[in-house]
Design a protein around this motif. Structure first.
Motif, PDB file in Angstrom:
ATOM      1  N   TRP A 128       0.848  -1.195   0.000  1.00  0.00           N
ATOM      2  CA  TRP A 128       0.000   0.000   0.000  1.00  0.00           C
ATOM      3  C   TRP A 128       0.881   1.241   0.000  1.00  0.00           C
ATOM      4  CZ3 TRP A 128       1.300  -2.415   4.549  1.00  0.00           C
ATOM      5  CH2 TRP A 128       1.696  -1.620   5.620  1.00  0.00           C
ATOM      6  N   ARG A 129       0.253   2.385  -0.257  1.00  0.00           N
ATOM      7  CA  ARG A 129       0.930   3.679  -0.172  1.00  0.00           C
ATOM      8  C   ARG A 129       0.065   4.627   0.640  1.00  0.00           C
ATOM      9  NH1 ARG A 129       5.124   4.661  -3.617  1.00  0.00           N
ATOM     10  NH2 ARG A 129       4.730   6.899  -3.444  1.00  0.00           N
ATOM     11  N   GLU A 130       0.697   5.658   1.210  1.00  0.00           N
ATOM     12  CA  GLU A 130      -0.024   6.606   2.055  1.00  0.00           C
ATOM     13  C   GLU A 130       0.081   8.038   1.557  1.00  0.00           C
ATOM     14  OE1 GLU A 130       1.008   5.995   6.182  1.00  0.00           O
ATOM     15  OE2 GLU A 130       0.770   3.812   6.037  1.00  0.00           O
ATOM     16  N   ASP A 131       0.548   8.213   0.326  1.00  0.00           N
ATOM     17  CA  ASP A 131       0.688   9.568  -0.214  1.00  0.00           C
ATOM     18  C   ASP A 131      -0.348   9.889  -1.278  1.00  0.00           C
ATOM     19  OD1 ASP A 131       1.553   7.986  -2.280  1.00  0.00           O
ATOM     20  OD2 ASP A 131       3.533   8.916  -2.493  1.00  0.00           O
ATOM     21  N   GLY A 132      -1.307   8.987  -1.506  1.00  0.00           N
ATOM     22  CA  GLY A 132      -2.360   9.234  -2.471  1.00  0.00           C
ATOM     23  C   GLY A 132      -2.051   8.762  -3.869  1.00  0.00           C
ATOM     24  N   ALA A 133      -0.792   8.478  -4.153  1.00  0.00           N
ATOM     25  CA  ALA A 133      -0.405   8.042  -5.493  1.00  0.00           C
ATOM     26  C   ALA A 133      -0.574   6.535  -5.641  1.00  0.00           C
ATOM     27  CB  ALA A 133       1.036   8.440  -5.782  1.00  0.00           C
ATOM     28  N   TRP A 154      -7.105 -10.062 -10.155  1.00  0.00           N
ATOM     29  CA  TRP A 154      -6.662 -10.000 -11.532  1.00  0.00           C
ATOM     30  C   TRP A 154      -5.193 -10.405 -11.577  1.00  0.00           C
ATOM     31  CZ3 TRP A 154      -7.506  -5.861  -8.412  1.00  0.00           C
ATOM     32  CH2 TRP A 154      -6.482  -4.920  -8.256  1.00  0.00           C
ATOM     33  N   THR A 155      -4.681 -10.637 -12.760  1.00  0.00           N
ATOM     34  CA  THR A 155      -3.299 -11.049 -12.949  1.00  0.00           C
ATOM     35  C   THR A 155      -2.492  -9.879 -13.499  1.00  0.00           C
ATOM     36  OG1 THR A 155      -4.020 -13.305 -13.397  1.00  0.00           O
ATOM     37  CG2 THR A 155      -1.789 -12.735 -14.051  1.00  0.00           C
ATOM     38  N   ALA A 156      -1.257  -9.748 -13.007  1.00  0.00           N
ATOM     39  CA  ALA A 156      -0.400  -8.637 -13.414  1.00  0.00           C
ATOM     40  C   ALA A 156       1.046  -9.128 -13.502  1.00  0.00           C
ATOM     41  CB  ALA A 156      -0.501  -7.496 -12.407  1.00  0.00           C
ATOM     42  N   PRO A 157       1.879  -8.449 -14.299  1.00  0.00           N
ATOM     43  CA  PRO A 157       3.306  -8.768 -14.279  1.00  0.00           C
ATOM     44  C   PRO A 157       3.890  -8.482 -12.896  1.00  0.00           C
ATOM     45  CG  PRO A 157       2.736  -7.403 -16.185  1.00  0.00           C
ATOM     46  CD  PRO A 157       1.549  -7.397 -15.272  1.00  0.00           C
ATOM     47  N   ALA A 158       4.794  -9.328 -12.442  1.00  0.00           N
ATOM     48  CA  ALA A 158       5.391  -9.144 -11.115  1.00  0.00           C
ATOM     49  C   ALA A 158       6.153  -7.841 -11.012  1.00  0.00           C
ATOM     50  CB  ALA A 158       6.306 -10.315 -10.793  1.00  0.00           C
ATOM     51  N   SER A 159       6.566  -7.302 -12.151  1.00  0.00           N
ATOM     52  CA  SER A 159       7.329  -6.047 -12.142  1.00  0.00           C
ATOM     53  C   SER A 159       6.443  -4.824 -12.027  1.00  0.00           C
ATOM     54  CB  SER A 159       8.166  -5.936 -13.424  1.00  0.00           C
ATOM     55  OG  SER A 159       7.306  -5.924 -14.561  1.00  0.00           O
ATOM     56  N   GLN A 160       5.121  -4.999 -12.103  1.00  0.00           N
ATOM     57  CA  GLN A 160       4.223  -3.843 -12.111  1.00  0.00           C
ATOM     58  C   GLN A 160       2.984  -4.112 -11.261  1.00  0.00           C
ATOM     59  OE1 GLN A 160       3.561  -1.807 -15.803  1.00  0.00           O
ATOM     60  NE2 GLN A 160       5.409  -2.641 -16.738  1.00  0.00           N
ATOM     61  N   VAL A 161       3.224  -4.359  -9.979  1.00  0.00           N
ATOM     62  CA  VAL A 161       2.117  -4.560  -9.047  1.00  0.00           C
ATOM     63  C   VAL A 161       1.598  -3.194  -8.623  1.00  0.00           C
ATOM     64  CG1 VAL A 161       1.410  -5.573  -6.845  1.00  0.00           C
ATOM     65  CG2 VAL A 161       3.161  -6.698  -8.235  1.00  0.00           C
ATOM     66  N   PRO A 162       0.311  -2.902  -8.810  1.00  0.00           N
ATOM     67  CA  PRO A 162      -0.196  -1.566  -8.481  1.00  0.00           C
ATOM     68  C   PRO A 162      -0.300  -1.360  -6.967  1.00  0.00           C
ATOM     69  CG  PRO A 162      -1.994  -2.979  -9.181  1.00  0.00           C
ATOM     70  CD  PRO A 162      -0.739  -3.775  -9.370  1.00  0.00           C
ATOM     71  N   ALA A 163       0.511  -0.463  -6.444  1.00  0.00           N
ATOM     72  CA  ALA A 163       0.489  -0.132  -5.019  1.00  0.00           C
ATOM     73  C   ALA A 163      -0.075   1.269  -4.861  1.00  0.00           C
ATOM     74  CB  ALA A 163       1.898  -0.202  -4.425  1.00  0.00           C
ATOM     75  N   GLY A 164      -1.162   1.373  -4.074  1.00  0.00           N
ATOM     76  CA  GLY A 164      -1.804   2.667  -3.903  1.00  0.00           C
ATOM     77  C   GLY A 164      -2.497   2.760  -2.570  1.00  0.00           C
TER      78      GLY A 164
END
Length: 550
Positions: free
Chosen positions: A493-498, A530-540
């Motif tokens: 996760w992220r805590e800066d909104g991005a 959903w499935t994603a490349p390991a290099s581009q896991v969406p953290a938000g």
């Protein structure tokens, strides 16, 4: 949306993989409210709450004067009250041991309280010590009143804790039949304990109790009769089965209910975990509760993230609590069992709930029961008619992070443990924790939600689970592949909104897995995958879980 292959791809994910910038303004399109990222960015309207004297973990000012601040605005949540509790147990619970054993137990168990007290104080915490009458009968007879008075003088708090053990004569305590106990019999039992607590400290305000029968219909009336405004954990035990985790809020428990709320109840229930380091059925309903340090850390993460979710959703403020427990007799007469686990748990709580920078607000502070009560009563006064917590079996899931609750529930058959804080946060601001899911060696059990489990938030994703068939149940569920060994899963996760793409390649490679492979991503709120490349896991702002695919 879905690709033609049937793999779910979110709009958020498309923004990441196509290189589109995810600005603070773009994070508002999920309908949760203006600038709902919950990040507390400079200049926006959802900055995190708190002040710089909030009694953050590792500090010694847990009793500072803002403990009753309910948090003035939606989107701002008060910090967690972090409770460290110890139960002083009777030595005659199941039989009447020899006098000399009971004398040795008394001496060693008080020494255990002092050793746990040292651990607590080294982290800036004060103990919530709940004791029984059998032990305090020895306190009075042996003239040890000054020893227990010193606990109070040093800022620790005392309460009554009784099992179904009744005083019959000097130093004669017997386990009684409780199957048909009524209020009058319970009153006699409670009085048997209180006569010695009050004799040891006659001027003390005995206003907290953890009675064995706290979930009985008569319990709240007796709490009022004895002046016990604060009720210790016990009735909250079914939460592990029904929600997949602990209750994160104090509330006025409706005695005789599952986890119901009665705004007119006298006592406030302050939930906490069971004996640190143990995983076993516990309480009248024999609910399976995993209190091993690895899973306690997982629950601490869930609690921390749930408060952030409440800020992101701009929920009205409410009080938050997370507690751990030790018993004076853990490990027998030696009494030092689980000390290492306690230290590990407190170290993690210090990391997780502390202020991120000097002068910044902390997400939690150590507190005793009166401090929890002060904050709760101030919140009630500021929010008349508001509900702190309510859940009955079959109700919709009462929090936001339904996806995490589904995937991170521990059962008799399956462990879910914290392994490492990979980045807290990393250089790019992403928080990453590795967890492990595996088969529990000591036996198997039903991993479902007997009698029906939580439905999805607001009736959304996740219909009610059928009896014995909930997530992670035997022979199926999300973690069926874990039976052959621990399955790694990363919480991000992220805590800066991005929302940024995070590369898990190095993590996978370190475990002998393909760095360029795919991962299965689970939304921490909805449970959608959903499935994603390991290099581009969406953290938000919304936490996600990432599993190696296949």
């Amino acid at each position: 949306m879905y690709l033609s292959s049937g793999i779910r791809v979110s709009a958020l994910w498309l923004a990441v993989v196509t290189g589109a910038a995810c600005t603070d303004a773009q994070a508002t399109d999920d309908g949760l409210g203006p600038d709902d990222d919950g990040a507390g960015d400079a200049g926006d309207d959802d900055a995190a709450p708190g002040d710089d004297d909030s009694g953050e973990p590792g500090d010694d000012d847990a009793a500072d004067d803002d403990s009753g601040d309910p948090g003035p605005d939606p989107g701002e949540q008060p910090p967690f009250d972090l409770v460290f509790k110890i139960h002083i147990e009777p030595v005659s619970m199941n039989d009447q041991p020899p006098e000399e054993y009971r004398e040795d137990a008394y001496v060693n168990y008080l020494d255990q309280v002092d050793s746990v007290r040292e651990i607590a104080e080294s982290h800036g915490a004060k103990l919530e010590i709940h004791a029984n009458g059998e032990t305090f009968e020895y306190v009075v007879d042996r003239g040890d009143e000054d020893r227990v008075r010193a606990w109070v003088e040093d800022g620790h708090h005392l309460g009554m804790h009784c099992h179904s053990v009744d005083w019959t004569a000097p130093h004669r305590w017997w386990t009684v039949d409780v199957d048909h106990m009524d209020a009058d019999q319970a009153r006699d039992l409670w009085e048997g304990h209180m006569q010695f607590l009050e004799a040891a400290l006659p001027d003390y305000d005995w206003s907290a109790a953890t009675p064995w029968d706290a979930d009985r219909d008569y319990a709240d009336d007796l709490m009022a009769e004895f002046g016990f405004e604060m009720m210790g954990g016990g009735p909250n035990n079914p939460a592990d089965e029904l929600l997949g985790h602990e209750v994160w809020n104090p509330w006025r428990y409706a005695t005789g209910s599952t986890l119901g709320e009665d705004p007119g109840a006298y006592a406030v229930l302050i939930p906490h975990r069971g004996q640190m380091g143990e995983a076993a059925p516990h309480g009248p309903a024999m609910t399976y509760r995993d209190n091993t340090v690895g899973h306690v850390k997982v629950m601490a993460l869930q609690a921390y993230l749930e408060r952030l979710a409440a800020e992101r959703h701009r929920d009205p403020p409410k009080r938050w609590v997370f507690g751990i427990l030790q018993h004076d007799n853990a490990g027998g007469l030696d009494g030092t069992q689980h000390h290492d686990e306690i230290e590990e748990a407190l170290d993690f709580m210090d990391l997780l709930f502390a202020a991120p920078a000097p002068g910044a607000p902390a997400a939690g502070r150590y507190a005793t029961y009166p401090e929890v009560l002060a904050g709760f009563e101030a919140w009630e006064e500021a929010n008349p008619g508001a509900s702190s917590f309510h859940y009955e079996d079959g109700d919709p899931y009462p929090y936001h992070l339904y996806g995490l609750a589904l995937d991170l529930k521990a059962t008799e058959a399956e462990r879910v443990d914290h392994v490492a804080a990979v980045a807290h946060p990393g250089a790019d601001g992403t928080f990453v924790h590795r967890l492990g899911i595996g088969e529990r060696e000591e036996g198997s059990g039903d991993g479902g939600y007997p009698g029906g489990g939580p439905s999805g938030p607001g009736g959304g994703p996740g219909t009610p689970n059928g009896p014995g068939g909930g997530p992670g149940g035997p022979g199926g569920g999300r973690h069926a592949a874990a039976a052959s060994g621990d399955q790694p899963v990363w919480l991000l996760w992220r805590e800066d909104g991005a929302t940024l793409a995070y590369d898990l390649g190095d993590e996978l490679e370190a475990l002998g897995l393909p760095a360029g492979g795919q991962v299965r991503v689970v939304d921490g709120e909805t449970g959608e995958e959903w499935t994603a490349p390991a290099s581009q896991v969406p953290a938000g702002p919304v936490p996600v879980l990432a599993y190696p695919a296949g």
